[in-house]
Write an enzyme that holds these catalytic residues in place. Sequence first.
Site, PDB file in Angstrom:
ATOM      1  N   ASP A   1      32.196  32.638 -77.191  1.00  0.00           N
ATOM      2  CA  ASP A   1      30.978  32.125 -76.547  1.00  0.00           C
ATOM      3  C   ASP A   1      31.387  31.387 -75.275  1.00  0.00           C
ATOM      4  O   ASP A   1      32.215  30.487 -75.304  1.00  0.00           O
ATOM      5  CB  ASP A   1      30.233  31.168 -77.489  1.00  0.00           C
ATOM      6  CG  ASP A   1      28.928  30.692 -76.881  1.00  0.00           C
ATOM      7  OD1 ASP A   1      28.963  29.660 -76.190  1.00  0.00           O
ATOM      8  OD2 ASP A   1      27.897  31.352 -77.089  1.00  0.00           O
TER       9      ASP A   1
ATOM     10  N   HIS B   1      20.094  34.323 -61.912  1.00  0.00           N
ATOM     11  CA  HIS B   1      20.408  35.334 -62.935  1.00  0.00           C
ATOM     12  C   HIS B   1      21.307  36.438 -62.380  1.00  0.00           C
ATOM     13  O   HIS B   1      22.112  37.013 -63.126  1.00  0.00           O
ATOM     14  CB  HIS B   1      19.108  35.933 -63.470  1.00  0.00           C
ATOM     15  CG  HIS B   1      18.290  34.967 -64.249  1.00  0.00           C
ATOM     16  ND1 HIS B   1      18.608  34.572 -65.523  1.00  0.00           N
ATOM     17  CD2 HIS B   1      17.163  34.261 -63.924  1.00  0.00           C
ATOM     18  CE1 HIS B   1      17.723  33.691 -65.962  1.00  0.00           C
ATOM     19  NE2 HIS B   1      16.830  33.470 -64.999  1.00  0.00           N
TER      20      HIS B   1
ATOM     21  N   ASP C   1      25.714  35.386 -73.568  1.00  0.00           N
ATOM     22  CA  ASP C   1      27.111  35.156 -73.177  1.00  0.00           C
ATOM     23  C   ASP C   1      28.041  35.223 -74.389  1.00  0.00           C
ATOM     24  O   ASP C   1      29.103  34.603 -74.388  1.00  0.00           O
ATOM     25  CB  ASP C   1      27.231  33.793 -72.501  1.00  0.00           C
ATOM     26  CG  ASP C   1      26.795  32.665 -73.417  1.00  0.00           C
ATOM     27  OD1 ASP C   1      27.214  31.526 -73.172  1.00  0.00           O
ATOM     28  OD2 ASP C   1      26.057  32.922 -74.370  1.00  0.00           O
TER      29      ASP C   1
ATOM     30  N   ASN D   1      23.454  29.915 -64.766  1.00  0.00           N
ATOM     31  CA  ASN D   1      22.186  30.619 -64.541  1.00  0.00           C
ATOM     32  C   ASN D   1      21.197  29.730 -63.795  1.00  0.00           C
ATOM     33  O   ASN D   1      20.494  30.177 -62.890  1.00  0.00           O
ATOM     34  CB  ASN D   1      21.585  31.060 -65.874  1.00  0.00           C
ATOM     35  CG  ASN D   1      21.857  32.539 -66.149  1.00  0.00           C
ATOM     36  OD1 ASN D   1      22.277  33.276 -65.271  1.00  0.00           O
ATOM     37  ND2 ASN D   1      21.629  32.947 -67.374  1.00  0.00           N
TER      38      ASN D   1
ATOM     39  N   ASP E   1      24.704  37.644 -64.104  1.00  0.00           N
ATOM     40  CA  ASP E   1      25.078  39.004 -64.506  1.00  0.00           C
ATOM     41  C   ASP E   1      26.466  39.349 -63.979  1.00  0.00           C
ATOM     42  O   ASP E   1      27.289  39.963 -64.682  1.00  0.00           O
ATOM     43  CB  ASP E   1      24.051  40.008 -63.979  1.00  0.00           C
ATOM     44  CG  ASP E   1      22.714  39.883 -64.699  1.00  0.00           C
ATOM     45  OD1 ASP E   1      22.685  39.214 -65.755  1.00  0.00           O
ATOM     46  OD2 ASP E   1      21.714  40.430 -64.212  1.00  0.00           O
TER      47      ASP E   1
END
Length: 873
Positions: free
Chosen positions: A487, A500, A530, A495, A504
């Site tokens: 994680d 965003h 994530d 973000n 990505d």
Amino acid sequence: MFREETSQSKKTLRLNKRITRLKALALKYKRAEITQNALLEISNSASSVTTPAEFYSSLHRTINRLIPADNFFIATLNANTGRIEVPFFQDEKDVHPQEFYPDEDLSDTLFSGLTGYVLKTEQTLICDDETYHRLLQANAITPRGSHCHQWVGTPIKSVDSTIGVLVFQSYDSDTVYDEIEIELMNFISHHISGVIQRLQNQEQLEQAINTRTKELSIAYNKLKQEVYERRRAERLQKSLFEIADLANSNIDNQEFYSEIHRVISHLLPVNNCFISLLNETRDALTFPYFVSQYDLPSPKPRALSDGLTEYILLNNKPKLLNRCDIKRLIESGDLYYEAPELNDTQEINQWIGVPLFIHGQICGALTIYSYSHIQNYQEKDLELLTFVSQHIATAIEKKQSEESLKLSNELLEEKVNERTKALASVNQDLEKEINQRKRIERQLVHDAKHDNLTGLPNRSMFMERLTQAIKHIRRHSLERFAVLFIDMDRFKLLNDTLGHLEGDRFLIETAKRLKQCIRNNDMLARLGGDEFVILLDSISGQQDAEDIAERVLAELSKPYQLANQQFKSSASIGLAMSGQSRSDTSESILRDADTAMYQAKSQGKGCYAIFNHGVNQQQVKNLKLENELKNALIKNELQLSYLPIMALDSEQIIAFEPRLFWHHPSLGKLKQAQLNNIAEHCHMVIELDNYLLEQVNQSFHSMQQQYGNQFQLQVPISSQHLNHKHALRALKNRIKQCRFNISKLTLFFNEKQFVQNTDNHISAFDSLNKLDVKLGIEAYGSAYSAISSLIFLPIQTLKLDPSYVAHLESKQHVKLVKAYFKAAQALGLEVFAAGISDSKQCETLQEIGFTNGQGSALGNVIELEQEKDRVCA
């Protein structure tokens, strides 16, 4: 003759004596009849009245018909509190004792006088001047009330105790109470004790019922509000899901915007709505969607001017305007000065405009308005619409991207058709089409089991592979495999700050790095968000899995290049080994790895943890540590240190932040953060805070001698003090007991705890503010609370979360810190920077406007020597 006369005299004497006895007997029967009638009347009154006041008034009327009782009162002893109360009082000279002695306690006043004397002796008292002076000389009573000719007090006795006193007195020497009246009062007082107790019990029961009814009403209203908020949150969540589905739906633009309008209408009334978008050159507005309750035509595209929409775009923030606001802007020349023909706001009651952002840049606005005075929008509607607008902008962005892609595909398809027509052979065309269909089928199969963003296997494919691995080791018991649950830390912050699209790119780069850390026979998959997972197949033991985990941590800790700047991240890894149980399934092993990952996060992130079935042993250690902390508080073993808070330009100390530390016999030095964590687990947070405040109280004088009288104290404290009225009252009492000027004290509460229970904080802050103590919010920015929420708080200070100072090399972080600083300035709040570790950070903060801060770059922690025999209160 003489004998006859003597005999006649004796007969006469005997007759007179008999007549006297008969008269006395008749008088006795008369008194008995009067007493009986009085008791009967009192009994009838007791059965008909509903309150003690009615009974006492009726009792007074009855007694007043028997004896002179114009000056009469009843005193009762409360069995629960042990205090004297006066439910009935009538006197021609004195007012009620509560008014006669307003500065004294009523019960203490009566206890010190004749009434209290009767209660103590439990005997009837007939007090004339001689008796009164004798009692005064013996210090048995204190003078109370006006002087009277005669005072009589009769105790009201229950089965085993005295529960009150009947008192009547005369100011006139012609009115004298004899034994007959006193005997009558004794008789009456004996028979009314049960009635008084019954009425008192009934009154207490009614009070208890009323209190319970109010409590249930408050609980009902609170539950009702919670249900409303939960339903509102559910509606909001459902609306966000619908907006996300619309972004991926295959519908035309008009239907897309109509559906957006429908979704918004579920959250608040929207009879009039339009969406405006900037063109590619950003010099004109288009209106792809417009709806009006009066069926007005949609506005035509136009150049930018000075209309309401342009006002929102120029200010770059949401606005709620009423008719007066719009009129004032028009009169000041901010609106419709250049283009008055655009002004059609005369009938508008309220107007809300929210800017839409795509890739961090404003692209248009969402607008709703109302004509009716009945339909009024509030600030919470503005906040709700602002929140929803972020998702609407994302949906519009995806829709535009899909349209662009669709147009590109159409152009590509045209070119393909042109070339297809140029082919000479029909067979070759057919073969090409067949091959294309096969590729599409393969792509569909691939897409069903792979992640669209990174191209990695998805959860479905990973679970199939994990199930196969479990079946394999059941057949080959000597072989082993491991699962790594990964994680990424701080992905949400990335973000929120970079957007965003950069998020990505971050995930794609992370997937590439993870591929470099594994072998060809291992499997890397993305579960979503994530979260990544690795299946290490056919390993020799746990050490192999730990080596891979170390390699992954090292690779992911390298800086990322995002948005023309470096971004540092890390990961938390949970590791689960096969062969722990014969009942292992793919779901249980993945769950174990997930559990281990959360253990890694709790250990400070940026590390890995191995799932261990013997975790109870660690819990035993934790329990032992908690008990040791309790004993350390009792024995006063925790010591105090002070972190200086300085002016950034002169490094002059302006305040101190007190902190505790503990020299543990085996674990070494435990600092404040570790102590808070231990106290949180053993529910001793309030005790630890009280210990800190007491140490500060005791050390303040020595600190004042050493550093002068100008410095302030900034004490971080838990919000648990605000959760209950008893805890809040205890905190206020402890503050009042400080042996220094309270105006030098600032209490800081954590922002995350404020966000979790905003209502409690607002109420408690108002109460604390009355003590002249300053209030502040620390770790600000860690919970992303709304700036608007600070308006409702009587706070003076904000302390920025140290994570922002740690990443000032990022331009986006600098922008965010500037925004927080300017917002705080606008609200008149003092802002402190925390966690300053080098001079470059200090310079950047001064450029932003910060004047004060704390951290390792601004002075060392001051540790105080502690007296061993001091006991913490």
